[in-house]
Design an enzyme around this catalytic site. Structure first.
Site, PDB file in Angstrom:
ATOM      1  N   ASP A  11       1.018  -1.151  -0.026  1.00  6.43           N
ATOM      2  CA  ASP A  11      -0.049   0.064   0.011  1.00  6.43           C
ATOM      3  C   ASP A  11       0.775   1.156   0.094  1.00  6.43           C
ATOM      4  OD1 ASP A  11      -1.488   2.222   0.714  1.00  6.43           O
ATOM      5  OD2 ASP A  11      -2.362   1.202   2.490  1.00  6.43           O
ATOM      6  N   TYR A 230       1.108   0.216  14.871  1.00  2.00           N
ATOM      7  CA  TYR A 230       0.382   0.126  13.554  1.00  2.00           C
ATOM      8  C   TYR A 230       0.820   0.944  12.604  1.00  2.00           C
ATOM      9  CZ  TYR A 230      -3.942   0.136  10.969  1.00  2.00           C
ATOM     10  OH  TYR A 230      -4.833  -0.235   9.979  1.00  2.00           O
ATOM     11  N   LYS A 233      -2.965  -2.976   7.995  1.00  3.74           N
ATOM     12  CA  LYS A 233      -3.082  -4.227   8.113  1.00  3.74           C
ATOM     13  C   LYS A 233      -2.198  -5.042   7.211  1.00  3.74           C
ATOM     14  CE  LYS A 233      -5.709  -6.625  11.353  1.00  3.74           C
ATOM     15  NZ  LYS A 233      -4.997  -6.552  12.616  1.00  3.74           N
TER      16      LYS A 233
HETATM   17  C1  F6R Z   1      -7.451  -0.432   8.289  1.00  8.30           C
HETATM   18  C2  F6R Z   1      -7.187   0.729   7.772  1.00  8.30           C
HETATM   19  C3  F6R Z   1      -8.158   1.824   7.978  1.00  8.30           C
HETATM   20  C4  F6R Z   1      -7.561   3.012   9.050  1.00  8.30           C
HETATM   21  C5  F6R Z   1      -8.495   4.164   9.333  1.00  8.30           C
HETATM   22  C6  F6R Z   1      -7.904   5.189  10.053  1.00  8.30           C
HETATM   23  O1  F6R Z   1      -6.466  -1.283   7.982  1.00  8.30           O
HETATM   24  O2  F6R Z   1      -6.163   1.298   6.967  1.00  8.30           O
HETATM   25  O3  F6R Z   1      -9.336   1.485   8.828  1.00  8.30           O
HETATM   26  O4  F6R Z   1      -7.117   2.321   9.968  1.00  8.30           O
HETATM   27  O5  F6R Z   1      -9.137   4.563   8.275  1.00  8.30           O
HETATM   28  O6  F6R Z   1      -6.822   5.673   9.365  1.00  8.30           O
HETATM   29  P1  F6R Z   1      -5.772   7.030   9.750  1.00  8.30           P
HETATM   30  O7  F6R Z   1      -5.149   6.463  11.204  1.00  8.30           O
HETATM   31  O8  F6R Z   1      -4.752   6.835   8.774  1.00  8.30           O
HETATM   32  O9  F6R Z   1      -6.526   7.986   9.744  1.00  8.30           O
HETATM   33 MG    MG Z   2      -4.603  -2.316   2.560  1.00  3.97          MG
HETATM   34 MG    MG Z   3      -3.626   0.500   3.637  1.00  4.19          MG
END
Ligand code: F6R
Ligand code: MG
Ligand code: MG
Length: 378
Positions: A11, A230, A233
């Site tokens: 990604d 984190y 995923k």
């Molecule tokens: C799950 C994922 C999304 C982000 C969520 C918050 O793998 O990528 O659910 O965790 O959109 O994203 P941030 O912390 O980048 O605002």
């Molecule tokens: Mg992804």
């Molecule tokens: Mg992602």
């Protein structure tokens, strides 16, 4: 001839949140691989699933080849540049290290590879999943390679009735690759005992016991083990050879009709049903549900046919509708119980910090050796 199939996915940025990479980003990665793969690759194919871009490559260089890994790494670097120019969200998100060190493993991108003697006709399936982790493939692999309820070939075909060997990795172990080999059918309960824990034990590969041939490989990287925090995923990829000495394509696809609950979806911290989707699909509801796509190919002398979108069929619309219902159903209970992942799997630190704070304010009522309860002022 001996051919190696390598899938490397990352990604490196997407439009509108963690939804889908831009066309320009995909085109950049695709062109980079094509322009720089001369003399290295026999063929390549690129697709996206949710916010991830996966590069499928065929070549003669075997697994873990530094040049192949470097090509993919550099292609994702070129993509990151475009993602930055376009202001895409999460530009370069999965490239966790600055300098390439010979293999993408441990650097952020997920990879799975297999080398085999190409059959005269060589069908295989390339799976890519988003908003979930490698354990998402545990149940479908078990059912396809070890359960006659999904794979009647285990009963009907003498070629595959000898069963399959599962190599299972303990992905919570970070000092090296901790693996165990177990044979189906005699170790079925042991295999199930491990594979029930999708977050710790993950199918790494499956081999035919009749021939010793590699049948399936899955990417096993856990990003939070690499980054220590984190960063998204793991969004795993898998390759599965089909037909003849292996389960039929329909037997391998059969378990995906379950829409089984897997870890992932919103903030990588919930359970949601795995929805089989068309190639190049985005994600939507609650940053999910977790999705899986499947491109079916034949490879001949290292050259791919065009892909067939294995989940683009009216049957899978019915599965998608049912899976959507399962997604809505578990969301009814928000953060409670199995809707949200246990403490150890939460991908954001907020709850952990909060629990740390609250912990200081807990008291043990009447504990031995503890301070006596304060007397109320009269
Ligand atoms: C799950 C994922 C999304 C982000 C969520 C918050 O793998 O990528 O659910 O965790 O959109 O994203 P941030 O912390 O980048 O605002
Ligand atoms: Mg992804
Ligand atoms: Mg992602």
């Amino acid at each position: 001839m001996n051919v190696t199939l390598s899938v490397i996915k990352a990604d490196v940025g997407s439009i509108g949140g963690h939804i889908r990479p831009s066309d320009k980003l995909k085109e950049t990665v695709r062109n980079f691989v094509r322009d720089n793969g001369n003399g290295l690759l026999l063929d390549s194919y690129l697709s996206s699933t949710g916010d991830d871009i996966a590069i499928l490559m065929s070549h003669n260089r075997g697994v873990d080849d530094p040049k192949i890994h470097e090509l993919a790494w550099k292609a994702f670097m070129a993509g990151t540049q475009v993602a930055k120019e376009q202001g895409l969200y999460g530009a370069g998100q999965d490239l966790l290290k600055d300098a390439f060190a010979g293999n993408v493993r441990g650097m952020g991108p997920a990879s799975c590879e297999m080398e085999f003697e190409e059959r005269p006709n060589e069908p295989f399936l390339f799976f890519a999943a988003d908003k979930t982790d490698p354990g998402a493939y545990n149940l479908p692999m078990y059912l396809a390679f070890a359960d006659p309820m999904h794979c009647p070939g285990l009963l009907l075909s003498t070629k595959i009735a000898k069963g399959f060997t599962f190599t299972i990795m303990d992905v919570s172990y970070t000092e090296g690759d901790r693996v165990i080999e177990l044979h189906a059918p005699e170790h079925l309960y042991d295999i199930a005992c491990l594979l029930r824990d999708n977050e710790r034990f993950v199918v790494e590969s499956v081999r035919s016991r009749a021939t010793g041939d590699i049948a399936a490989v899955v990417s096993t990287s856990r990003l939070h083990n690499i980054a220590g925090k984190y960063t998204g995923k793991d969004d795993p990829v898998a390759l599965v050879r089909s037909q003849s000495n292996f389960p039929a394509t329909g037997e391998i696809l059969s378990p995906y009709r379950l829409g089984h609950y897997v870890a992932g979806t919103m903030r990588g911290s919930h359970n949601g049903p795995l929805m089989p989707v068309r190639l190049n699909s985005s994600v939507s509801f609650f940053d999910g549900p977790p999705v899986v796509s499947c491109a079916a190919f034949c490879v001949h002398n290292g050259k791919f046919t065009e892909p067939v979108d294995a989940f683009d069929h009216p049957f899978w619309d019915w599965v998608r509708n049912r899976t959507a219902e399962k997604a809505a159903e578990i969301r009814q209970q928000g953060f409670s119980g199995p809707a949200m992942l246990p403490y150890s799997e939460l991908e954001y630190g907020g709850v952990v910090e909060k629990l740390g704070e609250l912990d200081k304010n807990f008291v043990v009522r009447g504990a031995k050796g503890g301070k006596p309860p304060k007397k109320e002022a009269a």
